[in-house]
Design a protein around this motif. Structure first.
Motif, PDB file in Angstrom:
ATOM      1  N   VAL A  26      49.243 -31.567   1.408  1.00  0.00           N
ATOM      2  CA  VAL A  26      49.806 -30.564   0.535  1.00  0.00           C
ATOM      3  C   VAL A  26      49.113 -30.964  -0.836  1.00  0.00           C
ATOM      4  O   VAL A  26      49.301 -32.099  -1.260  1.00  0.00           O
ATOM      5  CB  VAL A  26      51.180 -30.383   0.432  1.00  0.00           C
ATOM      6  N   VAL A  27      48.633 -30.111  -1.433  1.00  0.00           N
ATOM      7  CA  VAL A  27      48.188 -30.068  -3.038  1.00  0.00           C
ATOM      8  C   VAL A  27      48.689 -29.089  -3.659  1.00  0.00           C
ATOM      9  O   VAL A  27      48.497 -28.009  -3.772  1.00  0.00           O
ATOM     10  CB  VAL A  27      46.531 -29.915  -2.873  1.00  0.00           C
ATOM     11  N   THR A  28      49.555 -29.560  -4.834  1.00  0.00           N
ATOM     12  CA  THR A  28      50.135 -28.599  -5.879  1.00  0.00           C
ATOM     13  C   THR A  28      49.485 -28.947  -7.203  1.00  0.00           C
ATOM     14  O   THR A  28      49.246 -29.651  -7.624  1.00  0.00           O
ATOM     15  CB  THR A  28      51.620 -28.966  -5.762  1.00  0.00           C
ATOM     16  N   ILE A  29      49.592 -27.639  -7.789  1.00  0.00           N
ATOM     17  CA  ILE A  29      49.175 -27.568  -9.289  1.00  0.00           C
ATOM     18  C   ILE A  29      50.157 -26.874 -10.048  1.00  0.00           C
ATOM     19  O   ILE A  29      50.576 -25.597  -9.734  1.00  0.00           O
ATOM     20  CB  ILE A  29      47.749 -26.647  -9.268  1.00  0.00           C
ATOM     21  N   SER A  30      50.711 -27.534 -11.133  1.00  0.00           N
ATOM     22  CA  SER A  30      51.895 -26.951 -11.901  1.00  0.00           C
ATOM     23  C   SER A  30      52.958 -26.460 -10.943  1.00  0.00           C
ATOM     24  O   SER A  30      53.678 -25.694 -11.587  1.00  0.00           O
ATOM     25  CB  SER A  30      51.202 -25.859 -12.630  1.00  0.00           C
ATOM     26  N   ALA A  31      53.527 -27.402 -10.041  1.00  0.00           N
ATOM     27  CA  ALA A  31      54.150 -26.895  -9.169  1.00  0.00           C
ATOM     28  C   ALA A  31      55.806 -27.318  -9.672  1.00  0.00           C
ATOM     29  O   ALA A  31      55.908 -28.443 -10.148  1.00  0.00           O
ATOM     30  CB  ALA A  31      54.230 -26.996  -7.865  1.00  0.00           C
ATOM     31  N   PRO A  32      56.805 -26.435  -9.819  1.00  0.00           N
ATOM     32  CA  PRO A  32      58.178 -26.793 -10.228  1.00  0.00           C
ATOM     33  C   PRO A  32      58.908 -27.805  -9.300  1.00  0.00           C
ATOM     34  O   PRO A  32      59.957 -27.171  -8.741  1.00  0.00           O
ATOM     35  CB  PRO A  32      58.802 -25.687 -10.703  1.00  0.00           C
ATOM     36  N   HIS A  33      58.402 -28.786  -8.926  1.00  0.00           N
ATOM     37  CA  HIS A  33      59.373 -29.486  -7.749  1.00  0.00           C
ATOM     38  C   HIS A  33      60.685 -30.042  -8.243  1.00  0.00           C
ATOM     39  O   HIS A  33      61.386 -30.120  -7.413  1.00  0.00           O
ATOM     40  CB  HIS A  33      58.415 -30.989  -7.490  1.00  0.00           C
ATOM     41  N   GLU A 122      57.940 -34.876   5.299  1.00  0.00           N
ATOM     42  CA  GLU A 122      57.343 -35.114   6.644  1.00  0.00           C
ATOM     43  C   GLU A 122      56.314 -36.287   6.520  1.00  0.00           C
ATOM     44  O   GLU A 122      55.388 -36.189   5.811  1.00  0.00           O
ATOM     45  CB  GLU A 122      56.722 -33.959   7.315  1.00  0.00           C
ATOM     46  N   PRO A 123      56.713 -37.341   7.533  1.00  0.00           N
ATOM     47  CA  PRO A 123      55.675 -38.582   7.657  1.00  0.00           C
ATOM     48  C   PRO A 123      54.405 -38.266   8.051  1.00  0.00           C
ATOM     49  O   PRO A 123      54.323 -37.108   8.907  1.00  0.00           O
ATOM     50  CB  PRO A 123      56.447 -39.572   8.590  1.00  0.00           C
ATOM     51  N   GLY A 124      53.218 -38.704   7.403  1.00  0.00           N
ATOM     52  CA  GLY A 124      51.872 -38.265   7.646  1.00  0.00           C
ATOM     53  C   GLY A 124      51.555 -37.307   7.178  1.00  0.00           C
ATOM     54  O   GLY A 124      50.188 -36.958   7.353  1.00  0.00           O
ATOM     55  N   VAL A 125      52.168 -36.485   6.227  1.00  0.00           N
ATOM     56  CA  VAL A 125      51.354 -35.436   5.485  1.00  0.00           C
ATOM     57  C   VAL A 125      51.027 -35.893   4.087  1.00  0.00           C
ATOM     58  O   VAL A 125      52.039 -36.428   3.088  1.00  0.00           O
ATOM     59  CB  VAL A 125      52.445 -34.403   5.225  1.00  0.00           C
ATOM     60  N   SER A 126      50.041 -35.838   3.536  1.00  0.00           N
ATOM     61  CA  SER A 126      49.541 -36.252   2.217  1.00  0.00           C
ATOM     62  C   SER A 126      50.076 -35.346   1.349  1.00  0.00           C
ATOM     63  O   SER A 126      49.540 -34.194   1.370  1.00  0.00           O
ATOM     64  CB  SER A 126      47.904 -36.502   2.381  1.00  0.00           C
ATOM     65  N   LEU A 127      50.276 -35.819   0.336  1.00  0.00           N
ATOM     66  CA  LEU A 127      50.860 -35.043  -1.062  1.00  0.00           C
ATOM     67  C   LEU A 127      50.132 -35.333  -2.058  1.00  0.00           C
ATOM     68  O   LEU A 127      50.009 -36.719  -2.548  1.00  0.00           O
ATOM     69  CB  LEU A 127      52.332 -35.154  -1.329  1.00  0.00           C
ATOM     70  N   THR A 128      49.428 -34.347  -2.998  1.00  0.00           N
ATOM     71  CA  THR A 128      48.629 -34.600  -3.974  1.00  0.00           C
ATOM     72  C   THR A 128      49.222 -33.812  -5.137  1.00  0.00           C
ATOM     73  O   THR A 128      49.024 -32.547  -4.898  1.00  0.00           O
ATOM     74  CB  THR A 128      47.298 -34.500  -4.171  1.00  0.00           C
ATOM     75  N   CYS A 129      49.580 -34.168  -6.296  1.00  0.00           N
ATOM     76  CA  CYS A 129      50.272 -33.275  -7.339  1.00  0.00           C
ATOM     77  C   CYS A 129      49.221 -33.208  -8.680  1.00  0.00           C
ATOM     78  O   CYS A 129      49.100 -34.322  -9.164  1.00  0.00           O
ATOM     79  CB  CYS A 129      51.656 -33.805  -7.706  1.00  0.00           C
ATOM     80  N   PHE A 130      49.048 -32.211  -9.095  1.00  0.00           N
ATOM     81  CA  PHE A 130      48.136 -32.135 -10.315  1.00  0.00           C
ATOM     82  C   PHE A 130      49.437 -31.407 -11.409  1.00  0.00           C
ATOM     83  O   PHE A 130      49.803 -30.331 -11.153  1.00  0.00           O
ATOM     84  CB  PHE A 130      47.000 -31.394 -10.010  1.00  0.00           C
ATOM     85  N   VAL A 131      49.485 -32.085 -12.402  1.00  0.00           N
ATOM     86  CA  VAL A 131      50.355 -32.086 -13.516  1.00  0.00           C
ATOM     87  C   VAL A 131      49.747 -31.443 -14.712  1.00  0.00           C
ATOM     88  O   VAL A 131      48.867 -31.950 -15.111  1.00  0.00           O
ATOM     89  CB  VAL A 131      50.960 -33.231 -13.872  1.00  0.00           C
ATOM     90  N   THR A 132      50.267 -30.416 -15.197  1.00  0.00           N
ATOM     91  CA  THR A 132      49.794 -29.570 -16.572  1.00  0.00           C
ATOM     92  C   THR A 132      50.831 -29.822 -17.447  1.00  0.00           C
ATOM     93  O   THR A 132      52.212 -29.720 -17.446  1.00  0.00           O
ATOM     94  CB  THR A 132      49.637 -28.149 -16.097  1.00  0.00           C
ATOM     95  N   GLY A 133      50.227 -29.716 -18.804  1.00  0.00           N
ATOM     96  CA  GLY A 133      51.136 -29.605 -19.996  1.00  0.00           C
ATOM     97  C   GLY A 133      50.067 -29.727 -21.155  1.00  0.00           C
ATOM     98  O   GLY A 133      49.066 -30.076 -21.190  1.00  0.00           O
ATOM     99  N   THR A 134      50.729 -29.195 -22.207  1.00  0.00           N
ATOM    100  CA  THR A 134      49.965 -29.201 -23.496  1.00  0.00           C
ATOM    101  C   THR A 134      50.882 -28.991 -24.717  1.00  0.00           C
ATOM    102  O   THR A 134      51.838 -28.440 -24.709  1.00  0.00           O
ATOM    103  CB  THR A 134      48.741 -28.052 -23.556  1.00  0.00           C
TER     104      THR A 134
END
Length: 296
Positions: A26-33, A122-134
């Motif tokens: 799962v790859v998220t970009i600017s997501a409000p986790h 869920e175990p075994g699911v890779s997570l990558t978060c890309f964070v944005t801000g300015t």
């Protein structure tokens, strides 16, 4: 789908589990986790229940509307060249927003922090978060426009953060200070003076875009950009053709986000996905500073 149980707390059904077994990353970009403070603003309250909230700050509403309307003459040279959406598409979009106003409540920080406390990945699911801000800019080179300034103010909140969110803040601050390679930014941008709970991209608070404050490896990068930039809504100008931009950005935050930063971001997204595919062939190449072609 990447959590051990759905939001309503019941177990996943067979059909959902068939899909879930296929998820590897799962790859998220600017997501409000952890939600967004924009959902706590008067603007969100008005959108959620327009009848009851008619007493929302009238001066603020008028100022926001005026700043939005000001964008039309400022961008008239661009608007004249764009292919406008079919009116039916616009009506359908507005209808969907009206019928799904409950999503605003789901994005409130208090609600999302509760979800994070009770739902496990869920175990075994890779997570990558890309964070944005300015940061907001008030200089003469690339000042933030009035509309982005309004949205930034609505999103920043009161600066308070729960313990998990504050740990996310400390993680991001440490990564920026020690891993400069994680930062994606234009040479025309400005780095934030500090990483705090108010920093945002005009829609989502920056530190709320991380899921696990103890998992530095899940942060794919910090992008100095506004929320629309990373979705492709930035001012685009063909470097080989003179003339007006052929794509106008929604926000004008002053981040200077362009094609170089956009392709650098999505190259990293692709790399994050490839790492989870068994046997996938990939060639690790150094990132180039410039991917656009400049005229001679």
């Amino acid at each position: 789908l990447a959590c051990t149980k759905p939001l309503e707390g019941r177990g996943w059904d067979q059909k959902a589990n068939e899909v879930r077994r296929k998820i590897r990353s799962v790859v998220t970009i600017s997501a409000p986790h952890y939600g967004t403070c924009l959902a706590d603003s008067w603007l969100a309250s008005w959108a959620e229940n327009r009848v009851i909230s008619w007493t929302s700050p009238v001066p603020d509403a008028l100022r926001l509307a005026w700043h939005l309307l000001r964008l039309v003459p400022e961008e008239r040279h661009v608007v004249a060249q764009l292919q406008l959406a079919h009116p039916k598409d616009v009506v359908n979009f507005l209808r969907q927003v009206a019928f799904h106003r409950e999503l605003i409540g789901n994005l409130r920080p208090s609600y999302m922090e509760g979800v994070r406390a009770t739902h496990k990945a869920e175990p075994g699911v890779s997570l990558t978060c890309f964070v944005t801000g300015t940061p907001l800019r008030h200089d003469d080179e690339r000042p933030s426009d009035s509309f982005f300034t309004d949205m930034y103010g609505l999103t920043k909140g009161d600066g308070q953060a729960s313990p998990p969110v504050d740990r996310c803040r400390r993680l991001l601050e440490d990564l920026i200070n020690t891993r400069s390679d994680l930062v994606i930014r234009s040479p025309h941008s400005q780095m934030p003076a500090s990483i705090d709970a108010t920093l945002n991209d005009g829609v989502v608070n920056t530190v709320r875009q991380i899921v696990k404050p103890d998992k530095a490896e899940e942060v794919g990068g910090f992008v100095v950009a506004d929320h629309a930039d990373v979705l492709g809504h930035y001012d685009r100008q063909d470097s080989l053709i003179e003339g007006s931009p052929y794509n106008a950005g929604l926000f004008h935050s002053g981040a200077g986000f362009r094609d170089d930063e956009f392709f650098r971001l999505y190259r990293r997204v692709a790399q994050a996905i490839l790492k989870t595919i068994p046997g996938a062939q990939r060639v690790e190449e150094p990132e180039v500073d410039i991917v656009s072609i400049q005229p001679a």
